[in-house]
Design a protein around this motif. Structure first.
Motif, PDB file in Angstrom:
ATOM      1  N   PRO A 176     -13.841  50.693  59.700  1.00  0.00           N
ATOM      2  CA  PRO A 176     -13.538  51.714  58.683  1.00  0.00           C
ATOM      3  C   PRO A 176     -12.390  52.642  59.078  1.00  0.00           C
ATOM      4  O   PRO A 176     -11.728  53.200  58.217  1.00  0.00           O
ATOM      5  N   GLY A 177     -12.176  52.825  60.388  1.00  0.00           N
ATOM      6  CA  GLY A 177     -11.106  53.703  60.833  1.00  0.00           C
ATOM      7  C   GLY A 177      -9.790  52.994  61.085  1.00  0.00           C
ATOM      8  O   GLY A 177      -8.842  53.603  61.600  1.00  0.00           O
ATOM      9  N   HIS A 178      -9.702  51.715  60.694  1.00  0.00           N
ATOM     10  CA  HIS A 178      -8.480  50.947  60.961  1.00  0.00           C
ATOM     11  C   HIS A 178      -7.273  51.560  60.267  1.00  0.00           C
ATOM     12  O   HIS A 178      -7.313  51.923  59.092  1.00  0.00           O
ATOM     13  N   ARG A 179      -6.172  51.680  61.017  1.00  0.00           N
ATOM     14  CA  ARG A 179      -4.882  52.124  60.484  1.00  0.00           C
ATOM     15  C   ARG A 179      -3.792  51.357  61.229  1.00  0.00           C
ATOM     16  O   ARG A 179      -3.777  51.321  62.458  1.00  0.00           O
ATOM     17  N   TRP A 180      -2.859  50.740  60.498  1.00  0.00           N
ATOM     18  CA  TRP A 180      -1.787  49.999  61.159  1.00  0.00           C
ATOM     19  C   TRP A 180      -0.915  50.903  62.011  1.00  0.00           C
ATOM     20  O   TRP A 180      -0.351  50.468  63.018  1.00  0.00           O
ATOM     21  N   ASP A 181      -0.791  52.170  61.634  1.00  0.00           N
ATOM     22  CA  ASP A 181       0.081  53.058  62.406  1.00  0.00           C
ATOM     23  C   ASP A 181      -0.616  53.642  63.642  1.00  0.00           C
ATOM     24  O   ASP A 181      -0.146  54.589  64.250  1.00  0.00           O
ATOM     25  N   HIS A 182      -1.758  53.030  64.024  1.00  0.00           N
ATOM     26  CA  HIS A 182      -2.452  53.397  65.261  1.00  0.00           C
ATOM     27  C   HIS A 182      -2.378  52.268  66.292  1.00  0.00           C
ATOM     28  O   HIS A 182      -3.175  52.232  67.230  1.00  0.00           O
ATOM     29  N   TRP A 183      -1.429  51.354  66.108  1.00  0.00           N
ATOM     30  CA  TRP A 183      -1.246  50.228  67.034  1.00  0.00           C
ATOM     31  C   TRP A 183       0.061  50.434  67.799  1.00  0.00           C
ATOM     32  O   TRP A 183       1.111  50.669  67.190  1.00  0.00           O
ATOM     33  N   TRP A 184      -0.001  50.305  69.140  1.00  0.00           N
ATOM     34  CA  TRP A 184       1.190  50.473  69.975  1.00  0.00           C
ATOM     35  C   TRP A 184       1.354  49.302  70.941  1.00  0.00           C
ATOM     36  O   TRP A 184       0.372  48.727  71.419  1.00  0.00           O
ATOM     37  N   THR A 241       0.469  58.599  74.610  1.00  0.00           N
ATOM     38  CA  THR A 241       1.002  58.391  73.264  1.00  0.00           C
ATOM     39  C   THR A 241      -0.045  58.656  72.199  1.00  0.00           C
ATOM     40  O   THR A 241       0.225  59.343  71.204  1.00  0.00           O
ATOM     41  N   ILE A 242      -1.269  58.133  72.386  1.00  0.00           N
ATOM     42  CA  ILE A 242      -2.287  58.357  71.350  1.00  0.00           C
ATOM     43  C   ILE A 242      -2.757  59.810  71.357  1.00  0.00           C
ATOM     44  O   ILE A 242      -3.107  60.362  70.304  1.00  0.00           O
ATOM     45  N   ILE A 243      -2.726  60.471  72.518  1.00  0.00           N
ATOM     46  CA  ILE A 243      -3.051  61.902  72.556  1.00  0.00           C
ATOM     47  C   ILE A 243      -2.019  62.703  71.761  1.00  0.00           C
ATOM     48  O   ILE A 243      -2.368  63.546  70.927  1.00  0.00           O
ATOM     49  N   ALA A 244      -0.738  62.432  72.021  1.00  0.00           N
ATOM     50  CA  ALA A 244       0.330  63.141  71.306  1.00  0.00           C
ATOM     51  C   ALA A 244       0.269  62.846  69.814  1.00  0.00           C
ATOM     52  O   ALA A 244       0.483  63.735  68.975  1.00  0.00           O
TER      53      ALA A 244
END
Length: 291
Positions: A176-184, A241-244
């Protein structure tokens, strides 16, 4: 493949729930939930029914996969004595412990990296997956690179099962929390491979967390670094990166799960970067003969 079953009382209220998920060839995930307020005899009966149903689902999944044995992988909170008793009675064995960790995020940490979209530290570049201009969907080459990095990074880890690219993308998108802009992706300029371009050596898949009180957060669903690239600060760069990114979005925390017996010592890295254990969970397994 997913299947669900609910148990209702005479008034139609759901009192217990079971869910199975064909996670990968040989491994089936099982969720087992029985309401806390039920009398002990009724709760025990609900639990037995759910485990019996899960066994039949395991045989169905194993038959479809043409397996001899199908693993059921389920879990419990470390302090849940009721669930432990049910699991032991159903023939499950505790096999692993996991730390569920969280780290607060402050607005100032938006400056932890120059830009969560793309930044570089030495020979390592961190960037979001590319998006296609025509439809905004992620670049398939980048997705394939992330899949390959994670498969290789976790190849020798506990209970790792090979997953096809199609299975991987389909499963992760169901979150449910999937977002493409959360992939690095983390890429390394390799001086011995001049002209070939940067080599993918690390990957992080994040998801979006929302709670009832309205405080949003981010979650590290997967982070992996190839063996040859360890010791270069790749994992730390991905975590920064995910923290920022979370700080930029106005979120207040980043969560993750770590194997208490991780061979990479990941738990120590997370603690050094500010994560603390909030609670502990366990994995319990049972092998079901298919035929």
């Amino acid at each position: 493949m997913r299947e669900n079953v609910v148990l209702r009382d005479p008034e139609g209220e759901i009192r217990a729930w079971g869910s199975v998920h064909d996670r990968a060839e040989g491994r089936m995930l099982f969720v087992h939930v029985v309401e806390r307020g039920l009398p002990e005899e009724q709760a025990d009966a609900c639990s037995r029914l759910l485990f019996t149903w899960a066994d039949e689902q395991a045989r169905a999944v194993g038959t479809a996969r043409e397996l001899e044995v199908q693993q059921i992988d389920t879990g419990a909170f470390a302090d849940d004595d009721r669930q432990h008793a049910w699991l032991e009675a159903a023939g499950f064995t505790k096999v692993r412990t996991w730390f569920q960790m969280s780290r607060p995020v402050t607005a100032e940490e938006a400056d932890l990296v120059p830009d969560p979209d793309l930044w570089q530290r030495g020979e390592v570049t961190i960037r979001r997956v590319r998006r296609r201009e025509e439809d905004g969907l992620p670049d398939s080459v980048d997705l394939s690179a992330i899949h390959q990095v994670l498969e290789q990074a976790f190849r020798d880890h506990f209970n790792s099962w090979e997953e096809t690219f199609g299975e991987f993308v389909h499963r992760v998108r169901e979150d449910p929390g999937h977002r493409w802009d959360h992939w690095w992706l983390a890429e390394l300029e390799h001086e011995d491979l001049d002209g070939i371009g940067p080599i993918p050596v690390g990957a992080l898949i994040g998801t979006y967390l929302e709670t009832n009180n309205g405080a949003d957060g981010s979650y590290v669903s997967y982070i992996g670094v190839l063996d040859d690239a360890r010791g270069r600060g790749v994992a730390k760069a991905l975590l920064h990166t995910i923290i920022a990114d979370a700080a930029t979005r106005g979120r207040d925390r980043v969560g993750l799960e770590v194997d208490a017996d991780s061979p990479t010592g990941a738990h120590g890295l997370y603690e050094a970067l500010g994560w603390q254990t909030k609670y502990v969970t366990e994995s319990w397994h049972r092998d079901v003969p298919v035929r």
